[in-house]
Design a protein around this motif. Structure first.
Motif, mmCIF file in Angstrom:
data_model
loop_
_atom_site.group_PDB
_atom_site.id
_atom_site.type_symbol
_atom_site.label_atom_id
_atom_site.label_comp_id
_atom_site.label_asym_id
_atom_site.label_seq_id
_atom_site.Cartn_x
_atom_site.Cartn_y
_atom_site.Cartn_z
ATOM 1 N N SER A 9 0.264 -1.004 -0.246
ATOM 2 C CA SER A 9 -0.078 -0.067 0.030
ATOM 3 C C SER A 9 1.067 1.295 -0.223
ATOM 4 O O SER A 9 0.782 2.060 -0.971
ATOM 5 C CB SER A 9 -1.131 -0.147 1.287
ATOM 6 O OG SER A 9 -0.157 0.019 2.484
ATOM 7 N N THR A 10 2.106 1.581 0.865
ATOM 8 C CA THR A 10 2.999 2.036 0.530
ATOM 9 C C THR A 10 3.457 2.703 -0.473
ATOM 10 O O THR A 10 4.018 3.448 -1.222
ATOM 11 C CB THR A 10 3.797 2.666 1.919
ATOM 12 O OG1 THR A 10 3.188 2.203 3.286
ATOM 13 C CG2 THR A 10 4.505 3.349 2.340
ATOM 14 N N ARG B 41 2.046 6.209 -7.783
ATOM 15 C CA ARG B 41 1.055 6.815 -7.723
ATOM 16 C C ARG B 41 0.926 8.453 -7.644
ATOM 17 O O ARG B 41 0.590 8.688 -8.785
ATOM 18 C CB ARG B 41 -0.745 6.064 -7.209
ATOM 19 C CG ARG B 41 -0.743 4.623 -7.461
ATOM 20 C CD ARG B 41 -2.395 4.180 -7.025
ATOM 21 N NE ARG B 41 -2.428 3.170 -6.926
ATOM 22 C CZ ARG B 41 -3.294 1.879 -7.095
ATOM 23 N NH1 ARG B 41 -3.612 2.863 -5.614
ATOM 24 N NH2 ARG B 41 -3.674 0.807 -7.108
ATOM 25 N N ILE B 42 1.638 8.999 -6.958
ATOM 26 C CA ILE B 42 2.006 10.010 -6.673
ATOM 27 C C ILE B 42 2.734 10.355 -7.093
ATOM 28 O O ILE B 42 2.243 11.656 -8.024
ATOM 29 C CB ILE B 42 1.493 10.810 -4.826
ATOM 30 C CG1 ILE B 42 0.658 10.415 -3.969
ATOM 31 C CG2 ILE B 42 2.218 11.991 -5.577
ATOM 32 C CD1 ILE B 42 0.795 10.011 -2.467
ATOM 33 N N LEU C 156 1.134 3.748 -2.959
ATOM 34 C CA LEU C 156 0.665 5.790 -2.859
ATOM 35 C C LEU C 156 2.290 6.084 -3.303
ATOM 36 O O LEU C 156 2.039 7.541 -4.170
ATOM 37 C CB LEU C 156 0.764 5.411 -1.376
ATOM 38 C CG LEU C 156 0.338 6.945 -1.157
ATOM 39 C CD1 LEU C 156 -1.138 7.125 -1.173
ATOM 40 C CD2 LEU C 156 0.480 7.170 0.834
ATOM 41 N N HIS C 157 3.449 5.798 -2.899
ATOM 42 C CA HIS C 157 4.198 6.806 -3.803
ATOM 43 C C HIS C 157 3.982 6.849 -5.272
ATOM 44 O O HIS C 157 4.357 7.798 -5.882
ATOM 45 C CB HIS C 157 6.074 6.092 -2.935
ATOM 46 C CG HIS C 157 6.177 5.766 -2.170
ATOM 47 N ND1 HIS C 157 6.294 5.434 -0.965
ATOM 48 C CD2 HIS C 157 7.245 7.372 -1.746
ATOM 49 C CE1 HIS C 157 6.443 6.323 -0.061
ATOM 50 N NE2 HIS C 157 7.277 6.723 -0.378
#
Length: 158
Positions: free
Chosen positions: A104-105, A111-112, A108-109
């Motif tokens: 998940s982390t 995708r951002i 997040l990295h």
């Protein structure tokens, strides 16, 4: 029992698969900038090399197409900015994906970063008013720094 542990196949690593997905997305976006640059060169009739003007005539007539154009230069600057930011993301993101982050982390990295680079491109090409371009650059850059910090903190000997 003294035998070297077998590494699981790379594609079993979900963080690596996520990295591969988003690395491909940002690389394709960067490649698209080459096509956008070519489009602007052709439509603005602004070329950098004499051989590129051959279809517009010979000698002096063709020389007028050896020029810079503000729109072409804007696209080129956006493309250069991609090179300056996506290439470090590729190396650091790979090390990060292999350092065992939570999926998940990692997502997040990745995708951002991909979103920030996409917004940065739109901010450059449209152009959107500042600070949209600057903020989108800073967000993507910060993501890369965050991944680098994680790699240095958890995976390397300092």
């Amino acid at each position: 029992s003294g035998e070297m542990a077998k590494l699981p196949p790379l594609l079993d690593n979900e963080a690596f698969r996520a990295y591969a997905t988003y690395a491909t997305i940002v690389l394709l976006k960067m490649m698209l900038m080459s096509l956008v640059t070519a489009y602007f060169r052709i439509t603005r009739k602004a070329f950098a090399n004499p051989e590129d003007t051959a279809s517009f005539g010979k000698a002096e007539n063709a020389k007028k197409y050896l020029r810079t154009d503000p729109d072409v230069e804007r696209v080129r600057r956006g493309h250069l900015n991609d090179l300056e930011n996506i290439v470090p993301f590729l190396g650091i993101g790979l090390l990060y994906a292999l350092s065992g982050p939570e999926l998940s982390t990692a997502l997040l990295h990745f995708r951002i970063f991909a979103g920030a680079r996409t917004l940065h491109t739109f901010a450059y090409l449209i152009p959107l008013p500042q600070p949209s371009r600057g903020l989108s650059w800073a967000v993507g850059y910060s993501v890369t720094i965050s991944m680098a910090y994680k790699v240095l903190k958890t995976a390397l000997y300092l």
